[in-house]
Motif scaffolding. Structure first.
Motif, PDB file in Angstrom:
ATOM      1  N   ASP A 121       0.849  -1.185   0.000  1.00  8.39           N
ATOM      2  CA  ASP A 121       0.000   0.000   0.000  1.00  8.39           C
ATOM      3  C   ASP A 121       0.885   1.236   0.000  1.00  8.39           C
ATOM      4  O   ASP A 121       2.011   1.207   0.514  1.00  8.39           O
ATOM      5  CB  ASP A 121      -0.913   0.001   1.227  1.00  8.39           C
ATOM      6  N   LEU A 122       0.377   2.317  -0.577  1.00 10.86           N
ATOM      7  CA  LEU A 122       1.132   3.565  -0.636  1.00 10.86           C
ATOM      8  C   LEU A 122       1.200   4.230   0.732  1.00 10.86           C
ATOM      9  O   LEU A 122       0.222   4.222   1.482  1.00 10.86           O
ATOM     10  CB  LEU A 122       0.479   4.552  -1.608  1.00 10.86           C
ATOM     11  N   THR A 123       2.327   4.833   1.019  1.00 10.33           N
ATOM     12  CA  THR A 123       2.454   5.724   2.166  1.00 10.33           C
ATOM     13  C   THR A 123       2.008   7.111   1.718  1.00 10.33           C
ATOM     14  O   THR A 123       1.772   7.350   0.523  1.00 10.33           O
ATOM     15  CB  THR A 123       3.914   5.786   2.641  1.00 10.33           C
ATOM     16  N   ASP A 124       1.924   8.049   2.635  1.00 11.42           N
ATOM     17  CA  ASP A 124       1.602   9.426   2.248  1.00 11.42           C
ATOM     18  C   ASP A 124       2.651   9.962   1.279  1.00 11.42           C
ATOM     19  O   ASP A 124       2.318  10.627   0.295  1.00 11.42           O
ATOM     20  CB  ASP A 124       1.510  10.332   3.481  1.00 11.42           C
ATOM     21  N   HIS A 125       3.914   9.657   1.566  1.00 16.24           N
ATOM     22  CA  HIS A 125       5.003  10.074   0.674  1.00 16.24           C
ATOM     23  C   HIS A 125       4.838   9.431  -0.706  1.00 16.24           C
ATOM     24  O   HIS A 125       5.076  10.067  -1.734  1.00 16.24           O
ATOM     25  CB  HIS A 125       6.352   9.695   1.306  1.00 16.24           C
ATOM     26  N   GLY A 126       4.374   8.194  -0.736  1.00 12.59           N
ATOM     27  CA  GLY A 126       4.132   7.506  -2.003  1.00 12.59           C
ATOM     28  C   GLY A 126       3.020   8.164  -2.802  1.00 12.59           C
ATOM     29  O   GLY A 126       3.127   8.321  -4.021  1.00 12.59           O
ATOM     30  N   HIS A 127       1.946   8.561  -2.111  1.00 14.55           N
ATOM     31  CA  HIS A 127       0.848   9.264  -2.796  1.00 14.55           C
ATOM     32  C   HIS A 127       1.350  10.576  -3.399  1.00 14.55           C
ATOM     33  O   HIS A 127       1.044  10.891  -4.549  1.00 14.55           O
ATOM     34  CB  HIS A 127      -0.306   9.561  -1.826  1.00 14.55           C
ATOM     35  N   ASP A 128       2.115  11.331  -2.622  1.00 16.19           N
ATOM     36  CA  ASP A 128       2.643  12.619  -3.106  1.00 16.19           C
ATOM     37  C   ASP A 128       3.582  12.428  -4.289  1.00 16.19           C
ATOM     38  O   ASP A 128       3.501  13.152  -5.280  1.00 16.19           O
ATOM     39  CB  ASP A 128       3.380  13.352  -1.976  1.00 16.19           C
ATOM     40  N   THR A 129       4.457  11.442  -4.192  1.00 20.06           N
ATOM     41  CA  THR A 129       5.416  11.180  -5.271  1.00 20.06           C
ATOM     42  C   THR A 129       4.681  10.733  -6.532  1.00 20.06           C
ATOM     43  O   THR A 129       5.001  11.184  -7.634  1.00 20.06           O
ATOM     44  CB  THR A 129       6.445  10.118  -4.835  1.00 20.06           C
ATOM     45  N   TYR A 130       3.689   9.870  -6.367  1.00 20.11           N
ATOM     46  CA  TYR A 130       2.934   9.420  -7.528  1.00 20.11           C
ATOM     47  C   TYR A 130       2.214  10.593  -8.198  1.00 20.11           C
ATOM     48  O   TYR A 130       2.199  10.694  -9.430  1.00 20.11           O
ATOM     49  CB  TYR A 130       1.929   8.321  -7.170  1.00 20.11           C
ATOM     50  N   ALA A 131       1.619  11.487  -7.430  1.00 17.96           N
ATOM     51  CA  ALA A 131       0.905  12.633  -8.004  1.00 17.96           C
ATOM     52  C   ALA A 131       1.861  13.483  -8.846  1.00 17.96           C
ATOM     53  O   ALA A 131       1.505  13.918  -9.956  1.00 17.96           O
ATOM     54  CB  ALA A 131       0.263  13.475  -6.904  1.00 17.96           C
ATOM     55  N   ARG A 132       3.065  13.708  -8.352  1.00 16.30           N
ATOM     56  CA  ARG A 132       4.049  14.480  -9.122  1.00 16.30           C
ATOM     57  C   ARG A 132       4.481  13.718 -10.371  1.00 16.30           C
ATOM     58  O   ARG A 132       4.628  14.291 -11.447  1.00 16.30           O
ATOM     59  CB  ARG A 132       5.249  14.842  -8.252  1.00 16.30           C
ATOM     60  N   ALA A 133       4.673  12.415 -10.237  1.00 16.21           N
ATOM     61  CA  ALA A 133       5.083  11.590 -11.377  1.00 16.21           C
ATOM     62  C   ALA A 133       3.983  11.543 -12.435  1.00 16.21           C
ATOM     63  O   ALA A 133       4.268  11.597 -13.637  1.00 16.21           O
ATOM     64  CB  ALA A 133       5.427  10.175 -10.911  1.00 16.21           C
ATOM     65  N   LEU A 134       2.736  11.446 -12.007  1.00 20.22           N
ATOM     66  CA  LEU A 134       1.622  11.393 -12.941  1.00 20.22           C
ATOM     67  C   LEU A 134       1.586  12.654 -13.805  1.00 20.22           C
ATOM     68  O   LEU A 134       1.368  12.573 -15.015  1.00 20.22           O
ATOM     69  CB  LEU A 134       0.298  11.221 -12.193  1.00 20.22           C
ATOM     70  N   ALA A 135       1.824  13.794 -13.205  1.00 20.71           N
ATOM     71  CA  ALA A 135       1.846  15.042 -13.979  1.00 20.71           C
ATOM     72  C   ALA A 135       2.936  14.994 -15.051  1.00 20.71           C
ATOM     73  O   ALA A 135       2.717  15.409 -16.199  1.00 20.71           O
ATOM     74  CB  ALA A 135       2.054  16.239 -13.048  1.00 20.71           C
ATOM     75  N   VAL A 136       4.095  14.455 -14.706  1.00 21.95           N
ATOM     76  CA  VAL A 136       5.201  14.324 -15.661  1.00 21.95           C
ATOM     77  C   VAL A 136       4.811  13.388 -16.801  1.00 21.95           C
ATOM     78  O   VAL A 136       5.017  13.685 -17.985  1.00 21.95           O
ATOM     79  CB  VAL A 136       6.474  13.806 -14.945  1.00 21.95           C
ATOM     80  N   VAL A 137       4.224  12.246 -16.460  1.00 17.25           N
ATOM     81  CA  VAL A 137       3.875  11.236 -17.458  1.00 17.25           C
ATOM     82  C   VAL A 137       2.742  11.722 -18.373  1.00 17.25           C
ATOM     83  O   VAL A 137       2.801  11.528 -19.590  1.00 17.25           O
ATOM     84  CB  VAL A 137       3.511   9.898 -16.780  1.00 17.25           C
ATOM     85  N   LEU A 138       1.743  12.368 -17.807  1.00 17.03           N
ATOM     86  CA  LEU A 138       0.645  12.882 -18.639  1.00 17.03           C
ATOM     87  C   LEU A 138       1.154  13.919 -19.637  1.00 17.03           C
ATOM     88  O   LEU A 138       0.744  13.935 -20.800  1.00 17.03           O
ATOM     89  CB  LEU A 138      -0.465  13.469 -17.768  1.00 17.03           C
ATOM     90  N   ASN A 139       2.079  14.753 -19.195  1.00 17.37           N
ATOM     91  CA  ASN A 139       2.674  15.736 -20.094  1.00 17.37           C
ATOM     92  C   ASN A 139       3.451  15.052 -21.211  1.00 17.37           C
ATOM     93  O   ASN A 139       3.327  15.416 -22.388  1.00 17.37           O
ATOM     94  CB  ASN A 139       3.571  16.691 -19.297  1.00 17.37           C
ATOM     95  N   LEU A 140       4.227  14.052 -20.861  1.00 14.47           N
ATOM     96  CA  LEU A 140       4.999  13.304 -21.852  1.00 14.47           C
ATOM     97  C   LEU A 140       4.071  12.602 -22.838  1.00 14.47           C
ATOM     98  O   LEU A 140       4.275  12.665 -24.052  1.00 14.47           O
ATOM     99  CB  LEU A 140       5.916  12.290 -21.170  1.00 14.47           C
ATOM    100  N   ASN A 141       3.039  11.944 -22.343  1.00 12.60           N
ATOM    101  CA  ASN A 141       2.090  11.247 -23.217  1.00 12.60           C
ATOM    102  C   ASN A 141       1.434  12.214 -24.201  1.00 12.60           C
ATOM    103  O   ASN A 141       1.256  11.882 -25.377  1.00 12.60           O
ATOM    104  CB  ASN A 141       1.014  10.534 -22.406  1.00 12.60           C
ATOM    105  N   GLN A 142       1.080  13.387 -23.724  1.00 11.07           N
ATOM    106  CA  GLN A 142       0.456  14.376 -24.598  1.00 11.07           C
ATOM    107  C   GLN A 142       1.408  14.769 -25.727  1.00 11.07           C
ATOM    108  O   GLN A 142       1.008  14.848 -26.888  1.00 11.07           O
ATOM    109  CB  GLN A 142       0.049  15.621 -23.785  1.00 11.07           C
ATOM    110  N   ARG A 143       2.670  14.973 -25.386  1.00 12.49           N
ATOM    111  CA  ARG A 143       3.657  15.331 -26.413  1.00 12.49           C
ATOM    112  C   ARG A 143       3.882  14.184 -27.390  1.00 12.49           C
ATOM    113  O   ARG A 143       4.021  14.397 -28.597  1.00 12.49           O
ATOM    114  CB  ARG A 143       4.978  15.756 -25.772  1.00 12.49           C
ATOM    115  N   LEU A 144       3.898  12.952 -26.893  1.00 14.10           N
ATOM    116  CA  LEU A 144       4.131  11.794 -27.760  1.00 14.10           C
ATOM    117  C   LEU A 144       2.993  11.588 -28.756  1.00 14.10           C
ATOM    118  O   LEU A 144       3.219  11.114 -29.874  1.00 14.10           O
ATOM    119  CB  LEU A 144       4.313  10.524 -26.930  1.00 14.10           C
ATOM    120  N   LEU A 145       1.785  11.922 -28.364  1.00 14.20           N
ATOM    121  CA  LEU A 145       0.620  11.703 -29.221  1.00 14.20           C
ATOM    122  C   LEU A 145       0.181  12.968 -29.954  1.00 14.20           C
ATOM    123  O   LEU A 145      -0.864  12.980 -30.607  1.00 14.20           O
ATOM    124  CB  LEU A 145      -0.536  11.131 -28.394  1.00 14.20           C
TER     125      LEU A 145
END
Length: 179
Positions: A108-132
């Motif tokens: 299960d995610l820790t609070d730090h894991g939730h925060d890190t994932y939220a930041r990572a998701l923003a990076v990945v969504l931006n990358l996906n948008q550029r790729l497509l």
């Protein structure tokens, strides 16, 4: 007499070789190129593609068994064990025994894991948008439907297939209330 030569040829000459082979060639190239870019983009957060994918499953579904993680990520359990060790060591995930059977591990995610994932998701969504960029949504949806059929044809079992295609616990015969 020499044996017949086997060749992958596109009879229309639109592609460098037969469309079946060329399609899968492109899928592999996309996988390699995207993962390389994602690894670079996620490095500053202490993540790579595999760790990001595990965090994504845990963010979406909450506490999950290693079997569930394997079905949702299409990763081997031995690989997941190594990734889990890394995520636990980084304080992003906690490992517990499943209430029904203490031999089974639940992550299960820790609070730090939730925060890190939220930041990572923003990076990945931006990358996906550029790729497509430049690919209309209608074609994106068409490509997704084709790839769903390929997964259906290729997955080693129903749970693996449904985990990838439906990306829901319902597809695995378990809902979030059972977590």
């Amino acid at each position: 007499m020499s044996p017949p030569q086997l060749a992958s040829v596109d009879p229309t000459e639109e592609f460098p070789f037969a469309v079946d082979d060329y399609l899968l060639h492109l899928v592999v190239a996309i996988y390699q190129f995207r993962d390389s870019r994602m690894d670079t983009a996620l490095r500053s957060l202490g993540l790579n593609v595999s760790r990001y994918r595990v965090l994504g499953v845990l963010d979406r579904f909450g506490a999950s068994t290693m079997t569930e993680l394997s079905n949702f990520t299409a990763m081997q359990r031995t690989t997941l064990t190594r990734i889990a060790d890394q995520l636990v060591g980084a304080g992003l995930v906690e490992r517990n025994a499943e209430a029904r059977d203490r031999r089974h591990v639940v992550l299960d995610l820790t609070d730090h894991g939730h925060d890190t994932y939220a930041r990572a998701l923003a990076v990945v969504l931006n990358l996906n948008q550029r790729l497509l960029d430049g690919v209309p949504e209608k074609e994106r949806r068409s490509a997704a439907r084709v790839l769903m059929q390929v997964v259906n044809n290729l997955a080693p079992n129903r749970l693996a297939r449904d985990g990838i295609i439906h990306f829901s616990r319902g597809g695995l015969g378990r809902d979030k209330a059972d977590a």
